[in-house]
Design a protein around this motif. Structure first.
Motif, PDB file in Angstrom:
ATOM      1  N   LYS A 120       3.111  -4.841 -36.376  1.00 17.07           N
ATOM      2  CA  LYS A 120       4.155  -4.553 -35.386  1.00 17.07           C
ATOM      3  C   LYS A 120       3.885  -3.235 -34.652  1.00 17.07           C
ATOM      4  O   LYS A 120       4.068  -3.162 -33.428  1.00 17.07           O
ATOM      5  CB  LYS A 120       5.510  -4.503 -36.092  1.00 17.07           C
ATOM      6  N   HIS A 121       3.471  -2.226 -35.391  1.00 19.24           N
ATOM      7  CA  HIS A 121       3.200  -0.935 -34.741  1.00 19.24           C
ATOM      8  C   HIS A 121       2.218  -1.093 -33.598  1.00 19.24           C
ATOM      9  O   HIS A 121       2.408  -0.578 -32.503  1.00 19.24           O
ATOM     10  CB  HIS A 121       2.608   0.067 -35.755  1.00 19.24           C
ATOM     11  N   CYS A 122       1.139  -1.821 -33.873  1.00 18.44           N
ATOM     12  CA  CYS A 122       0.104  -1.962 -32.844  1.00 18.44           C
ATOM     13  C   CYS A 122       0.570  -2.886 -31.720  1.00 18.44           C
ATOM     14  O   CYS A 122       0.425  -2.560 -30.543  1.00 18.44           O
ATOM     15  CB  CYS A 122      -1.184  -2.478 -33.475  1.00 18.44           C
ATOM     16  N   HIS A 123       1.149  -4.016 -32.096  1.00 16.32           N
ATOM     17  CA  HIS A 123       1.537  -4.980 -31.055  1.00 16.32           C
ATOM     18  C   HIS A 123       2.598  -4.402 -30.115  1.00 16.32           C
ATOM     19  O   HIS A 123       2.517  -4.579 -28.904  1.00 16.32           O
ATOM     20  CB  HIS A 123       2.036  -6.270 -31.704  1.00 16.32           C
ATOM     21  N   LEU A 124       3.580  -3.723 -30.693  1.00 14.03           N
ATOM     22  CA  LEU A 124       4.628  -3.155 -29.834  1.00 14.03           C
ATOM     23  C   LEU A 124       4.059  -2.086 -28.897  1.00 14.03           C
ATOM     24  O   LEU A 124       4.476  -1.957 -27.754  1.00 14.03           O
ATOM     25  CB  LEU A 124       5.734  -2.522 -30.692  1.00 14.03           C
ATOM     26  N   THR A 125       3.124  -1.332 -29.401  1.00 11.50           N
ATOM     27  CA  THR A 125       2.571  -0.243 -28.581  1.00 11.50           C
ATOM     28  C   THR A 125       1.615  -0.759 -27.523  1.00 11.50           C
ATOM     29  O   THR A 125       1.624  -0.297 -26.384  1.00 11.50           O
ATOM     30  CB  THR A 125       1.804   0.759 -29.487  1.00 11.50           C
ATOM     31  N   HIS A 126       0.780  -1.693 -27.908  1.00  3.15           N
ATOM     32  CA  HIS A 126      -0.356  -2.016 -27.039  1.00  3.15           C
ATOM     33  C   HIS A 126      -0.292  -3.332 -26.261  1.00  3.15           C
ATOM     34  O   HIS A 126      -0.947  -3.459 -25.234  1.00  3.15           O
ATOM     35  CB  HIS A 126      -1.631  -2.052 -27.879  1.00  3.15           C
ATOM     36  N   ARG A 127       0.421  -4.310 -26.782  1.00  2.00           N
ATOM     37  CA  ARG A 127       0.226  -5.642 -26.212  1.00  2.00           C
ATOM     38  C   ARG A 127       0.607  -5.758 -24.736  1.00  2.00           C
ATOM     39  O   ARG A 127      -0.102  -6.368 -23.954  1.00  2.00           O
ATOM     40  CB  ARG A 127       0.976  -6.687 -27.039  1.00  2.00           C
ATOM     41  N   THR A 128       1.733  -5.168 -24.355  1.00  2.00           N
ATOM     42  CA  THR A 128       2.200  -5.332 -22.971  1.00  2.00           C
ATOM     43  C   THR A 128       1.141  -4.826 -21.988  1.00  2.00           C
ATOM     44  O   THR A 128       0.765  -5.522 -21.046  1.00  2.00           O
ATOM     45  CB  THR A 128       3.525  -4.559 -22.755  1.00  2.00           C
ATOM     46  N   TYR A 129       0.661  -3.612 -22.252  1.00  2.48           N
ATOM     47  CA  TYR A 129      -0.342  -3.030 -21.346  1.00  2.48           C
ATOM     48  C   TYR A 129      -1.632  -3.831 -21.376  1.00  2.48           C
ATOM     49  O   TYR A 129      -2.310  -3.983 -20.368  1.00  2.48           O
ATOM     50  CB  TYR A 129      -0.595  -1.571 -21.727  1.00  2.48           C
ATOM     51  N   SER A 130      -1.941  -4.323 -22.557  1.00  2.44           N
ATOM     52  CA  SER A 130      -3.156  -5.119 -22.698  1.00  2.44           C
ATOM     53  C   SER A 130      -3.065  -6.393 -21.846  1.00  2.44           C
ATOM     54  O   SER A 130      -4.029  -6.793 -21.194  1.00  2.44           O
ATOM     55  CB  SER A 130      -3.339  -5.436 -24.176  1.00  2.44           C
ATOM     56  N   PHE A 131      -1.879  -7.017 -21.829  1.00  3.79           N
ATOM     57  CA  PHE A 131      -1.712  -8.226 -21.008  1.00  3.79           C
ATOM     58  C   PHE A 131      -1.910  -7.906 -19.527  1.00  3.79           C
ATOM     59  O   PHE A 131      -2.537  -8.659 -18.794  1.00  3.79           O
ATOM     60  CB  PHE A 131      -0.310  -8.820 -21.209  1.00  3.79           C
ATOM     61  N   ILE A 132      -1.339  -6.787 -19.092  1.00  2.00           N
ATOM     62  CA  ILE A 132      -1.449  -6.434 -17.663  1.00  2.00           C
ATOM     63  C   ILE A 132      -2.917  -6.213 -17.298  1.00  2.00           C
ATOM     64  O   ILE A 132      -3.433  -6.749 -16.316  1.00  2.00           O
ATOM     65  CB  ILE A 132      -0.627  -5.163 -17.339  1.00  2.00           C
ATOM     66  N   ARG A 133      -3.616  -5.445 -18.129  1.00  2.00           N
ATOM     67  CA  ARG A 133      -5.031  -5.171 -17.825  1.00  2.00           C
ATOM     68  C   ARG A 133      -5.847  -6.456 -17.840  1.00  2.00           C
ATOM     69  O   ARG A 133      -6.744  -6.644 -17.029  1.00  2.00           O
ATOM     70  CB  ARG A 133      -5.600  -4.174 -18.826  1.00  2.00           C
ATOM     71  N   GLU A 134      -5.499  -7.308 -18.771  1.00  2.00           N
ATOM     72  CA  GLU A 134      -6.234  -8.572 -18.879  1.00  2.00           C
ATOM     73  C   GLU A 134      -6.101  -9.365 -17.572  1.00  2.00           C
ATOM     74  O   GLU A 134      -7.064  -9.933 -17.089  1.00  2.00           O
ATOM     75  CB  GLU A 134      -5.635  -9.363 -20.041  1.00  2.00           C
ATOM     76  N   THR A 135      -4.897  -9.346 -17.018  1.00  2.00           N
ATOM     77  CA  THR A 135      -4.661 -10.066 -15.758  1.00  2.00           C
ATOM     78  C   THR A 135      -5.539  -9.486 -14.650  1.00  2.00           C
ATOM     79  O   THR A 135      -6.168 -10.211 -13.894  1.00  2.00           O
ATOM     80  CB  THR A 135      -3.167  -9.958 -15.362  1.00  2.00           C
ATOM     81  N   TRP A 136      -5.599  -8.162 -14.569  1.00  2.00           N
ATOM     82  CA  TRP A 136      -6.426  -7.529 -13.529  1.00  2.00           C
ATOM     83  C   TRP A 136      -7.907  -7.836 -13.752  1.00  2.00           C
ATOM     84  O   TRP A 136      -8.641  -8.084 -12.806  1.00  2.00           O
ATOM     85  CB  TRP A 136      -6.239  -6.011 -13.562  1.00  2.00           C
ATOM     86  N   ALA A 150       1.539   0.722 -12.916  1.00  2.00           N
ATOM     87  CA  ALA A 150       0.144   0.301 -12.689  1.00  2.00           C
ATOM     88  C   ALA A 150      -0.830   1.439 -12.970  1.00  2.00           C
ATOM     89  O   ALA A 150      -1.883   1.237 -13.589  1.00  2.00           O
ATOM     90  CB  ALA A 150      -0.009  -0.187 -11.249  1.00  2.00           C
ATOM     91  N   VAL A 151      -0.471   2.640 -12.525  1.00  2.00           N
ATOM     92  CA  VAL A 151      -1.364   3.792 -12.736  1.00  2.00           C
ATOM     93  C   VAL A 151      -1.487   4.100 -14.226  1.00  2.00           C
ATOM     94  O   VAL A 151      -2.581   4.318 -14.747  1.00  2.00           O
ATOM     95  CB  VAL A 151      -0.865   5.037 -11.958  1.00  2.00           C
ATOM     96  N   TRP A 152      -0.368   4.080 -14.905  1.00  2.52           N
ATOM     97  CA  TRP A 152      -0.411   4.344 -16.351  1.00  2.52           C
ATOM     98  C   TRP A 152      -1.248   3.285 -17.056  1.00  2.52           C
ATOM     99  O   TRP A 152      -2.029   3.590 -17.957  1.00  2.52           O
ATOM    100  CB  TRP A 152       1.010   4.384 -16.939  1.00  2.52           C
ATOM    101  N   THR A 153      -1.064   2.060 -16.663  1.00  4.98           N
ATOM    102  CA  THR A 153      -1.806   0.983 -17.327  1.00  4.98           C
ATOM    103  C   THR A 153      -3.299   1.119 -17.070  1.00  4.98           C
ATOM    104  O   THR A 153      -4.108   0.979 -17.979  1.00  4.98           O
ATOM    105  CB  THR A 153      -1.324  -0.394 -16.796  1.00  4.98           C
ATOM    106  N   ARG A 154      -3.627   1.422 -15.829  1.00  2.00           N
ATOM    107  CA  ARG A 154      -5.052   1.472 -15.468  1.00  2.00           C
ATOM    108  C   ARG A 154      -5.752   2.715 -16.048  1.00  2.00           C
ATOM    109  O   ARG A 154      -6.872   2.628 -16.523  1.00  2.00           O
ATOM    110  CB  ARG A 154      -5.170   1.456 -13.931  1.00  2.00           C
ATOM    111  N   PHE A 155      -5.069   3.846 -16.001  1.00  2.00           N
ATOM    112  CA  PHE A 155      -5.776   5.090 -16.355  1.00  2.00           C
ATOM    113  C   PHE A 155      -5.376   5.696 -17.701  1.00  2.00           C
ATOM    114  O   PHE A 155      -6.036   6.613 -18.166  1.00  2.00           O
ATOM    115  CB  PHE A 155      -5.585   6.139 -15.255  1.00  2.00           C
ATOM    116  N   HIS A 156      -4.330   5.229 -18.298  1.00  2.00           N
ATOM    117  CA  HIS A 156      -3.907   5.852 -19.561  1.00  2.00           C
ATOM    118  C   HIS A 156      -3.927   4.895 -20.740  1.00  2.00           C
ATOM    119  O   HIS A 156      -3.587   5.281 -21.845  1.00  2.00           O
ATOM    120  CB  HIS A 156      -2.517   6.478 -19.418  1.00  2.00           C
ATOM    121  N   TRP A 157      -4.309   3.644 -20.496  1.00  2.00           N
ATOM    122  CA  TRP A 157      -4.380   2.682 -21.593  1.00  2.00           C
ATOM    123  C   TRP A 157      -5.756   2.042 -21.621  1.00  2.00           C
ATOM    124  O   TRP A 157      -6.364   1.820 -20.594  1.00  2.00           O
ATOM    125  CB  TRP A 157      -3.299   1.601 -21.439  1.00  2.00           C
TER     126      TRP A 157
END
Lengths: 281, 325
Positions: free
Chosen positions: A262-278, A140-147
């Motif tokens: 693929k480069h972008c989706h693999l790197t960013h999508r997961t964290y983007s989904f989590i932030r979107e939920t918040w 959660a901390v990485w997602t919130r403050f590093h992405w």
């Protein structure tokens, strides 16, 4: 068998069924607001992660020096670890309970015996306190403050010249991409060529979008770089040819997909989904 | 002697002493400041000026420079809407160093925690290691100022404008950043009366940090219709770095081409985005070519070049041209 008994057995069955799943579940709660003061812009530097590094270094320092029989430094690292651990425990009031000062002191005392086995044993109690917090908060901390939050990114579509949100823009890119592939699949090469012009322009615009966060050219090129240039040149060549070669066309489509997308989706999508939920809260 | 005559004489004497005093002070401050004893200077020092004052405090003496800076993008580097949006409410760590620099010295600065609303301000650039610095050695009674040649050197600006500095270096052109973006005029460094009388006029760079206006003489164009193609080239002839340029901002030049048939109807159009972030900006003195295939008969091409700075959505027309086969 009475219905009450069957119901009880069912509940017990469900309970045991649920247990392993619960043990593996990870609930990501947005970190407390008080943590913000240890990250930019409230702080000059990401102080929280730096604090973690300090503790980790002293913890590691104890074992490195025990192994090297440098006992003077073992003692120094043990003392510094307790000092930093205490300091950290006061930084985020909501997380105070994760810390066990006695466990830290017990570890330091064990380390100061200069007995590797004793230090190793005592590290377990302290390590558990770190592990519990990491298991529950680290992602959660990485997602919130590093992405970044993609929802805050605005993109101006080079075709319509309208500014739009990132998600809407990616839908446009996806549509123009389909315009290229669907028309090609149907043998409508002129339409595919026209769609390619739009798609290329929109895809290249992503270079500007990436630059909103990625200030290093090499990182930008990881997403939209030479592979994209090669793929677009290859696609244009096929679509301008008298008789396009499907094999070469799809190979270049694949190159675009395997690199840029693929480069972008693999790197960013997961964290983007989590932030979107918040952010939807 | 009449009382009025005596008074007149007295006033004349006071006036003469005042003028002489100012003249001596002017001479000492501007020509022979080493003659002034340190103890005398200590009496007029304003110590808080060496404690990172805000820009408004500096404006009490340096009014003209302050007003010029106030019009610059540097003064709003922390509060500009564009920056706040692009940095996700200023949360991007990598932006902080150059939007709120503590001390600019030729290397990438560190961000500061105080007076952030002042952005890139007087202290950021002129206050280094507890001393006021500038292009001149000055006795400046309220605060001594130390000469540092970096202030007329592009490397200084390159602390933050790193990519632009690199682009400029590659051109080999001698004109520095300051030559073009801080044109100098002879002026006094302070406007506070009567201290201004003690200041000799010096070359002072514009603190508006001028942003060049592009015109036909800066970006040249050549175009021709050949067979079924329309060939066009652009040349950045005068600006010794890429155009547009930016480290992290997203300024752009838009090239619009509209193809019309003999009836004046549009038959096709094309657009190019020339932007540093897309690695398509125009390099110095190097032709950039574009080629368009024409599917229908074309009677003329209308070409429009527009510039959009990083901080605005507005586009300014640089030039407009019509080319016929």
């Amino acid at each position: 068998m009475s219905s009450a008994r069957i119901f009880s057995l069912f509940i017990i069955f469900i309970f045991f069924l649920a247990l392993p799943a619960q043990a593996k579940d990870m609930i990501l709660k947005e970190p407390p607001q008080s943590l913000s003061k240890y990250y930019p812009p409230e702080s000059k530097e990401p102080k929280w992660i730096q604090q973690m590094h300090k503790m980790s270094t002293h913890f590691g320092g104890v074992f490195v020096n025990l192994k090297e029989k440098d006992f003077e430094n073992v003692d120094k690292h043990a003392d510094k670890l307790v000092e930093e651990y205490k300091k950290t425990s006061e930084m985020v009031p909501e997380w105070e309970e994760y810390f066990d000062i006695k466990a830290a002191e017990a570890f330091a005392a064990a380390a100061k015996t200069h007995d590797m086995a004793k230090a190793g044993k005592a590290s377990g109690g302290l390590g558990k306190t770190c592990g519990k917090c990491h298991a529950e908060q680290e992602v959660a901390v990485w997602t919130r403050f590093h992405w970044p939050s993609f929802r805050k990114i605005k993109v101006t579509d080079p075709i319509s010249e309208k500014e739009m949100g990132f998600d809407d823009y990616m839908s446009q890119v996806s549509s123009s991409f389909k315009g290229v592939t669907v028309n090609f699949g149907e043998g409508q090469y002129d339409r595919s060529a026209k769609a390619l012009k739009t798609f290329k322009s929109q895809f290249m615009e992503l270079k500007s979008t990436c630059s909103k966060c990625h200030t290093t050219d090499d990182v930008k090129r990881f997403y939209v770089g030479e592979d994209a240039d090669t793929a677009f040149a290859g696609l244009a060549k096929e679509l301008n040819a008298e008789k396009p070669n499907p094999g070469k066309f799809w190979k270049n489509i694949g190159l675009l997909g395997k690199t840029g997308c693929k480069h972008c989706h693999l790197t960013h999508r997961t964290y983007s989904f989590i932030r979107e939920t918040w952010e939807q809260k | 002697m009449k009382l009025s005559t005596r008074l007149l004489n007295l006033l004349t004497a006071i006036g003469c002493f005042a003028i002489a005093g100012i003249a001596v002070a002017y001479f000492l401050i501007n020509e022979k400041f080493e003659w002034i004893p340190e103890s005398a200077l200590e009496l007029v020092r304003e110590k808080e000026l060496l404690e990172r004052p805000d820009a408004k405090r500096c404006s009490e003496c340096h009014k003209d420079i302050y007003e010029a800076w106030k019009e610059s993008r540097h003064s709003i580097s922390w509060i500009s809407k564009t920056y706040i949006e692009a940095s996700e409410n200023r949360s991007k760590e990598k932006c902080l160093a150059c939007h709120i620099p503590e001390s600019v010295t030729g290397e990438k600065p560190s961000p500061r925690l105080d007076r952030r609303d002042d952005g890139i301000y007087c202290v950021s650039c002129h206050f280094v290691n507890g001393k006021m610095n500038g292009p001149y050695d000055l006795v400046a009674p309220p605060h001594p100022t130390h000469r540092n040649p970096d202030y007329v050197n592009s490397r200084f600006c390159g602390s933050c404008h790193q990519k632009t500095f690199k682009e400029w270096k590659e051109t080999g052109v001698e004109d520095t950043c300051q030559n073009c973006h801080m044109p100098r005029t002879k002026d006094r460094l302070t406007q506070k009366f009567p201290l201004s009388l003690l200041h000799k006029q010096k070359w002072v760079g514009s603190h508006k940090f001028l942003h060049g206006d592009l015109s036909e003489k800066d970006i040249l164009m050549e175009a021709e219709f050949k067979n079924n193609f329309f060939n066009l080239s652009l040349l950045n002839k005068t600006v010794p770095h890429k155009v547009p340029t930016a480290d992290n901002g997203d300024p752009r030049i838009y090239l619009y081409i509209t193809f019309l048939n003999a009836a004046g109807e549009q038959v096709d159009q094309a657009k190019e985005i020339l932007a540093p972030q897309q690695e398509t900006a125009l390099p110095f003195n190097k032709e950039v070519r574009f080629r368009y295939r024409l599917f229908d008969p074309v009677a003329q091409a209308i070409i429009v070049l527009k510039y959009q700075p990083a901080w605005s959505k507005e586009r300014v027309v640089i030039w407009e041209k019509i080319i016929r086969p």
